[in-house]
Design a protein around this motif. Structure first.
Motif, PDB file in Angstrom:
ATOM      1  N   THR A  12       0.559  -3.956  -4.128  1.00  0.00           N
ATOM      2  CA  THR A  12       0.893  -3.778  -2.720  1.00  0.00           C
ATOM      3  C   THR A  12       1.034  -2.316  -2.354  1.00  0.00           C
ATOM      4  OG1 THR A  12       3.258  -3.618  -3.001  1.00  0.00           O
ATOM      5  CG2 THR A  12       2.346  -5.820  -2.900  1.00  0.00           C
ATOM      6  N   SER A  36      -3.068  -8.788 -10.464  1.00  0.00           N
ATOM      7  CA  SER A  36      -2.992  -9.507  -9.195  1.00  0.00           C
ATOM      8  C   SER A  36      -3.246 -10.974  -9.475  1.00  0.00           C
ATOM      9  CB  SER A  36      -4.065  -9.005  -8.230  1.00  0.00           C
ATOM     10  OG  SER A  36      -3.599  -7.900  -7.510  1.00  0.00           O
ATOM     11  N   ARG A  37      -2.997 -11.797  -8.450  1.00  0.00           N
ATOM     12  CA  ARG A  37      -3.359 -13.203  -8.573  1.00  0.00           C
ATOM     13  C   ARG A  37      -4.863 -13.298  -8.844  1.00  0.00           C
ATOM     14  NH1 ARG A  37      -1.164 -15.067  -2.844  1.00  0.00           N
ATOM     15  NH2 ARG A  37      -1.687 -12.899  -2.456  1.00  0.00           N
ATOM     16  N   ARG A  40      -8.046 -11.509  -7.037  1.00  0.00           N
ATOM     17  CA  ARG A  40      -7.667 -10.293  -6.290  1.00  0.00           C
ATOM     18  C   ARG A  40      -7.681  -9.059  -7.203  1.00  0.00           C
ATOM     19  NH1 ARG A  40      -5.008  -8.904  -1.993  1.00  0.00           N
ATOM     20  NH2 ARG A  40      -3.313  -8.031  -3.244  1.00  0.00           N
ATOM     21  N   TYR A  59      -1.274 -12.940 -13.494  1.00  0.00           N
ATOM     22  CA  TYR A  59      -0.023 -12.431 -14.068  1.00  0.00           C
ATOM     23  C   TYR A  59       0.163 -12.878 -15.525  1.00  0.00           C
ATOM     24  CZ  TYR A  59       0.966 -12.140  -8.986  1.00  0.00           C
ATOM     25  OH  TYR A  59       0.912 -11.907  -7.649  1.00  0.00           O
ATOM     26  N   ASN A  77       9.838 -13.138  -2.143  1.00  0.00           N
ATOM     27  CA  ASN A  77      11.164 -13.442  -2.698  1.00  0.00           C
ATOM     28  C   ASN A  77      11.233 -14.733  -3.516  1.00  0.00           C
ATOM     29  OD1 ASN A  77      12.007 -11.118  -1.529  1.00  0.00           O
ATOM     30  ND2 ASN A  77      12.992 -12.082   0.239  1.00  0.00           N
ATOM     31  N   TYR A 278      13.587   5.990  -6.610  1.00  0.00           N
ATOM     32  CA  TYR A 278      12.775   5.165  -7.520  1.00  0.00           C
ATOM     33  C   TYR A 278      12.629   5.842  -8.889  1.00  0.00           C
ATOM     34  CZ  TYR A 278      11.752   2.858  -3.132  1.00  0.00           C
ATOM     35  OH  TYR A 278      11.888   2.213  -1.926  1.00  0.00           O
TER      36      TYR A 278
END
Ligand code: NAP
Length: 328
Positions: A12, A36-37, A40, A59, A77, A278
């Protein structure tokens, strides 16, 4: 020193723009792979390229990679719990985005599943020098006994295709921005509220909220948070001798932080030089892995935050104050 090799689930803008560059810049940490899934992979490849990281199709393929030590999860989430549990099951340490889970029960499941692995909810602001200084000032006793925490986090965000507005993905202001706002009184008081009350402005999900918490002995918190108001990210500690105000608490790794202390003796501004929360988060996580210790934001703390989130949602739904049971 052997570097901590990170694998990332999901590709993302947030990850590629802020978190991965911070991991890359933090000594002793390497962005090793992105997944990615299925289908993707192009998105994952784009995110992986600047770091020379490997790309996995799905994943599970990343979790099967023996050259990954820690997984960073920034998925919608409702995907946090299943992928945290699977990552732990694969023997990886886990940094999972906030909220770790949408219930106390799920946080406890994660804590139990972690055993000797480090698992931490990504409350990056806790590691920023501005927050460290605010906590120091509070502990110094300069403002006397803490009586009220005021906490507000709001920003207007686009609704189109945004996971934050999808109830099926755990959307809503409470779990997106509210969790930051109600995290503050929990660590500041070092206690759980006895009672909470919330009023939401909602459509499919809660968009804005005003909430109060009663910690007993005259100690309270007042919060507001929103996905539709103009920007605000600030908290304030009100004590018996004065107050500490923290501006720009959760948003900016680029601007200097400002803390204002007002006491019976006068007003003082403290500037905390800009720092990347971060990077500090990455360093703290890697140290917890290395030293085999529980991180500052422990799964037990995440369970307390989730419990409060659940109570706020219940209060808004019933229009009644919610009493939290005493924790053992
Ligand atoms: N700490 C911070 O500063 C911060 C900032 C922003 C967000 N966050 C947190 O990060 C998490 C993700 O937020 P985001 O804004 O980055 O989300 P996002 O860009 O919409 O989605 C994140 C990733 O989740 C997967 N995904 C997207 N929609 C999905 C769907 N409908 N079903 C299943 N998977 C889907 C995609 O991964 P693939 O690449 O596999 O398709 C996507 O790249 C949230 O928990 C949020 O609270 C934290």
């Amino acid at each position: 020193m052997k570097p901590l090799r990170w694998g990332v689930l999901g590709a993302t803008a947030h990850i590629s723009g802020r978190v991965l560059p911070a991991i890359h810049r933090t000594p002793g940490n390497v962005v090793a792979a992105v997944a990615s899934r299925p289908g993707r992979q192009a998105a994952a490849a784009e995110v992986a390229r600047p770091f020379g990281a490997r790309v996995h199709d799905g994943y599970d393929a990343l979790l099967a990679d023996p050259d990954i030590d820690a997984v960073y999860i920034a998925l919608p989430n409702t995907r946090h719990v299943p992928w945290t549990l699977r990552s732990l099951d694969a023997g990886k340490h886990v940094l999972v985005e906030k909220p770790m889970a949408l219930s106390e029960e799920d946080c406890v499941r994660i804590e139990r599943a972690a055993a000797d692995l480090v698992v931490m909810e990504a409350y990056m602001y806790r590691f920023h020098p501005q927050q460290v200084r605010a906590a120091e000032l509070l502990a110094s006793g300069e403002i006397g006994d803490l009586r009220v925490v005021r906490s507000a986090f709001a920003y207007p965000t686009a609704t189109e295709g945004n996971i934050r507005f999808d109830p099926a993905l755990g959307g809503g202001a409470t779990w997106d921005v509210g969790c930051y706002a109600f995290d503050v009184p929990l660590w500041a008081f070092g206690a759980d509220p006895l009672r909470v009350r919330a009023t939401f402005h909602s459509r499919e999900v809660d968009l804005s909220a005003v909430a109060t918490m009663d910690f007993g002995d005259g100690r309270s918190a007042v919060l507001d948070y929103s996905l539709e108001y103009g920007p605000r990210a600030a908290y304030e500690f009100q004590g018996t001798r004065g107050s500490i105000s923290v501006r720009n608490a959760w948003t900016s790794p680029v601007e200097d932080g400002l803390i204002t202390v007002v006491t019976l003796d006068g007003v003082r501004d403290e500037v905390v030089p800009a720092a990347d929360a971060y990077e500090h988060q990455t360093a703290a996580f890697a140290e917890a892995v290395r030293e085999k210790v529980t991180p500052l934001v422990s799964p037990a703390h995440s369970a307390r935050t989730a419990r409060v989130g659940e109570a706020l949602v219940r209060s808004a739904a019933t229009g009644a104050e919610v009493t939290l049971r005493r924790r053992p």
